[in-house]
Design a protein around this motif. Structure first.
Motif, PDB file in Angstrom:
ATOM      1  N   UNK A   1       0.829  -1.206   0.000  1.00 33.12           N
ATOM      2  CA  UNK A   1       0.000   0.000   0.000  1.00 33.12           C
ATOM      3  C   UNK A   1       0.870   1.266   0.000  1.00 33.12           C
ATOM      4  N   UNK A   2       1.997   1.205   0.690  1.00 32.40           N
ATOM      5  CA  UNK A   2       2.919   2.356   0.770  1.00 32.40           C
ATOM      6  C   UNK A   2       3.800   2.482  -0.477  1.00 32.40           C
ATOM      7  N   UNK A   3       3.748   1.466  -1.336  1.00 30.81           N
ATOM      8  CA  UNK A   3       4.597   1.413  -2.532  1.00 30.81           C
ATOM      9  C   UNK A   3       6.088   1.446  -2.163  1.00 30.81           C
ATOM     10  N   UNK A   4       6.436   0.625  -1.185  1.00 26.33           N
ATOM     11  CA  UNK A   4       7.833   0.538  -0.733  1.00 26.33           C
ATOM     12  C   UNK A   4       8.655  -0.250  -1.760  1.00 26.33           C
ATOM     13  N   UNK A   5       9.797   0.328  -2.147  1.00 27.01           N
ATOM     14  CA  UNK A   5      10.662  -0.339  -3.133  1.00 27.01           C
ATOM     15  C   UNK A   5      11.702  -1.234  -2.461  1.00 27.01           C
ATOM     16  N   UNK A   6      12.135  -0.833  -1.285  1.00 28.47           N
ATOM     17  CA  UNK A   6      13.224  -1.555  -0.605  1.00 28.47           C
ATOM     18  C   UNK A   6      12.754  -1.993   0.769  1.00 28.47           C
ATOM     19  N   UNK A   7      12.787  -3.314   1.034  1.00 31.35           N
ATOM     20  CA  UNK A   7      12.406  -3.767   2.371  1.00 31.35           C
ATOM     21  C   UNK A   7      13.352  -4.854   2.862  1.00 31.35           C
ATOM     22  N   UNK A   8      13.528  -4.855   4.173  1.00 32.28           N
ATOM     23  CA  UNK A   8      14.388  -5.832   4.844  1.00 32.28           C
ATOM     24  C   UNK A   8      13.558  -6.605   5.856  1.00 32.28           C
ATOM     25  N   UNK A   9      13.736  -7.915   5.876  1.00 31.17           N
ATOM     26  CA  UNK A   9      13.108  -8.761   6.896  1.00 31.17           C
ATOM     27  C   UNK A   9      14.241  -9.518   7.580  1.00 31.17           C
ATOM     28  N   UNK A  10      14.467  -9.217   8.844  1.00 32.54           N
ATOM     29  CA  UNK A  10      15.575  -9.835   9.574  1.00 32.54           C
ATOM     30  C   UNK A  10      15.049 -10.841  10.588  1.00 32.54           C
ATOM     31  N   UNK A  11      15.655 -12.014  10.607  1.00 32.92           N
ATOM     32  CA  UNK A  11      15.255 -13.088  11.524  1.00 32.92           C
ATOM     33  C   UNK A  11      16.168 -13.103  12.745  1.00 32.92           C
ATOM     34  N   UNK A  12      15.568 -12.939  13.917  1.00 33.93           N
ATOM     35  CA  UNK A  12      16.332 -12.890  15.169  1.00 33.93           C
ATOM     36  C   UNK A  12      15.889 -14.052  16.067  1.00 33.93           C
ATOM     37  N   UNK A  13      16.480 -15.204  15.850  1.00 36.35           N
ATOM     38  CA  UNK A  13      16.016 -16.385  16.582  1.00 36.35           C
ATOM     39  C   UNK A  13      16.468 -16.423  18.043  1.00 36.35           C
ATOM     40  N   UNK A  14      17.427 -15.561  18.395  1.00 40.14           N
ATOM     41  CA  UNK A  14      17.950 -15.610  19.772  1.00 40.14           C
ATOM     42  C   UNK A  14      16.955 -15.119  20.817  1.00 40.14           C
ATOM     43  N   UNK A  15      15.939 -14.351  20.387  1.00 40.75           N
ATOM     44  CA  UNK A  15      14.950 -13.865  21.354  1.00 40.75           C
ATOM     45  C   UNK A  15      14.227 -15.028  22.046  1.00 40.75           C
ATOM     46  N   UNK A  16      13.990 -16.105  21.299  1.00 45.70           N
ATOM     47  CA  UNK A  16      13.328 -17.290  21.878  1.00 45.70           C
ATOM     48  C   UNK A  16      14.249 -17.944  22.904  1.00 45.70           C
ATOM     49  N   UNK A  17      15.545 -17.928  22.611  1.00 45.78           N
ATOM     50  CA  UNK A  17      16.531 -18.505  23.524  1.00 45.78           C
ATOM     51  C   UNK A  17      16.610 -17.705  24.827  1.00 45.78           C
ATOM     52  N   UNK A  18      16.515 -16.384  24.707  1.00 44.23           N
ATOM     53  CA  UNK A  18      16.528 -15.526  25.894  1.00 44.23           C
ATOM     54  C   UNK A  18      15.234 -15.704  26.680  1.00 44.23           C
ATOM     55  N   UNK A  19      14.104 -15.739  25.944  1.00 43.82           N
ATOM     56  CA  UNK A  19      12.805 -15.920  26.603  1.00 43.82           C
ATOM     57  C   UNK A  19      12.474 -14.751  27.512  1.00 43.82           C
ATOM     58  N   UNK A  20      11.958 -15.050  28.698  1.00 45.12           N
ATOM     59  CA  UNK A  20      11.626 -14.043  29.733  1.00 45.12           C
ATOM     60  C   UNK A  20      10.487 -13.112  29.331  1.00 45.12           C
ATOM     61  N   UNK A  21       9.787 -13.431  28.243  1.00 50.19           N
ATOM     62  CA  UNK A  21       8.643 -12.620  27.816  1.00 50.19           C
ATOM     63  C   UNK A  21       7.537 -13.545  27.334  1.00 50.19           C
ATOM     64  N   UNK A  22       6.300 -13.176  27.622  1.00 51.51           N
ATOM     65  CA  UNK A  22       5.156 -13.969  27.157  1.00 51.51           C
ATOM     66  C   UNK A  22       5.041 -13.953  25.630  1.00 51.51           C
ATOM     67  N   UNK A  23       5.708 -12.999  24.979  1.00 57.47           N
ATOM     68  CA  UNK A  23       5.633 -12.946  23.517  1.00 57.47           C
ATOM     69  C   UNK A  23       6.559 -13.952  22.856  1.00 57.47           C
ATOM     70  N   UNK A  24       7.652 -14.303  23.540  1.00 56.25           N
ATOM     71  CA  UNK A  24       8.649 -15.190  22.923  1.00 56.25           C
ATOM     72  C   UNK A  24       8.790 -16.534  23.629  1.00 56.25           C
ATOM     73  N   UNK A  25       8.185 -16.688  24.803  1.00 54.33           N
ATOM     74  CA  UNK A  25       8.241 -17.943  25.554  1.00 54.33           C
ATOM     75  C   UNK A  25       6.814 -18.473  25.724  1.00 54.33           C
ATOM     76  N   UNK A  26       6.518 -19.553  24.993  1.00 56.85           N
ATOM     77  CA  UNK A  26       5.141 -20.083  24.989  1.00 56.85           C
ATOM     78  C   UNK A  26       4.711 -20.633  26.352  1.00 56.85           C
ATOM     79  N   UNK A  27       5.678 -20.842  27.255  1.00 62.46           N
ATOM     80  CA  UNK A  27       5.309 -21.370  28.584  1.00 62.46           C
ATOM     81  C   UNK A  27       4.817 -20.261  29.523  1.00 62.46           C
ATOM     82  N   UNK A  28       4.986 -18.997  29.094  1.00 60.47           N
ATOM     83  CA  UNK A  28       4.483 -17.863  29.890  1.00 60.47           C
ATOM     84  C   UNK A  28       3.177 -17.382  29.256  1.00 60.47           C
ATOM     85  N   UNK A  29       2.117 -17.386  30.032  1.00 69.66           N
ATOM     86  CA  UNK A  29       0.807 -16.983  29.508  1.00 69.66           C
ATOM     87  C   UNK A  29       0.754 -15.476  29.230  1.00 69.66           C
ATOM     88  N   UNK A  30       0.109 -15.107  28.122  1.00 68.11           N
ATOM     89  CA  UNK A  30      -0.164 -13.691  27.843  1.00 68.11           C
ATOM     90  C   UNK A  30      -1.279 -13.242  28.788  1.00 68.11           C
TER      91      UNK A  30
END
Length: 224
Positions: free
Chosen positions: A57-86
């Protein structure tokens, strides 16, 4: 810098706030470079889908998608650790369990690298201080200090400004501003829990729904 070459690197989650920020940058005459992070968050697939549609919709020509898998390893958040309830019981005092440790600091560091490479003079981030869930990495003073650190740690000719156009707005004002600028809010996603229909009861859904209610309009996305 030539007015024609103004570039803004927009950190875009697929949510309302970062989407509005990107549209504000475009309206200010910037060429948008879009940056999205997959960090093993619960709604990663949905957020990425929203990001692609918003970029179209914005007609963006250049985009980056970066994968940061270490956040799951760190955990400590209900967003990245499925064992913590939202949490679904309403806004709590203090820093909520949905806070992802130093997320915006990490995002901005990576955004700085992309911005320097692309010759962007602005990084846009949709942080909201006054009407957010109480995340420490959404504070204006913190973002200002990151701007200073980024400029100290990049080439002398690199001069990056971090713009946070929504930092002092309330959610209802964000909804109103989005409507004024014809931002496609139907393409945005805020829910922390679900990817099909928004739950309506997590912190993020509550803030969003309340914003629409106070703005006197209905939210275009589907809720359970």
């Amino acid at each position: 810098m030539n007015e024609q070459n103004k570039k803004a690197l927009c950190v875009m989650s697929g949510g309302m706030d970062s989407t509005l920020s990107a549209y504000m940058m475009k309206n200010s005459g910037y060429e948008i470079i879009a940056l999205h992070f997959n960090y093993n968050q619960r709604t990663q697939k949905k957020e990425l889908e929203c990001f692609h549609k918003i970029c179209e919709d914005l007609d963006v020509k250049e985009k980056y998608i970066l994968d940061l898998d270490f956040f799951a390893q760190i955990g400590a958040s209900a967003l990245t650790d499925k064992s913590i309830e939202v949490p679904i019981g309403g806004i709590e005092e203090g820093v909520p369990v949905t806070y992802v440790p130093f997320r915006n600091g990490i995002f901005l560091s990576m955004a700085a690298a992309v911005a320097e490479k692309e010759g962007a003079n602005v990084i846009s981030i949709g942080v909201v201080e006054e009407d957010s869930s109480g995340y420490p990495d959404c504070r204006e003073s913190y973002i200002n200090s990151m701007e200073q650190s980024i400029n100290l740690g990049t080439k002398d000719e690199t001069n990056i400004e971090i713009k946070m156009p929504l930092v002092h707005l309330k959610k209802s004002q964000i909804v109103q501003k989005s409507l004024e600028l014809n931002v496609p809010l139907s393409l945005t996603w805020s829910c922390y829990k679900n990817e099909d229909k928004a739950c309506g009861v997590c912190d993020s859904c509550r803030l969003r729904l309340n914003g629409f209610k106070l703005a006197g309009v209905s939210d275009p996305i589907d809720y359970e």
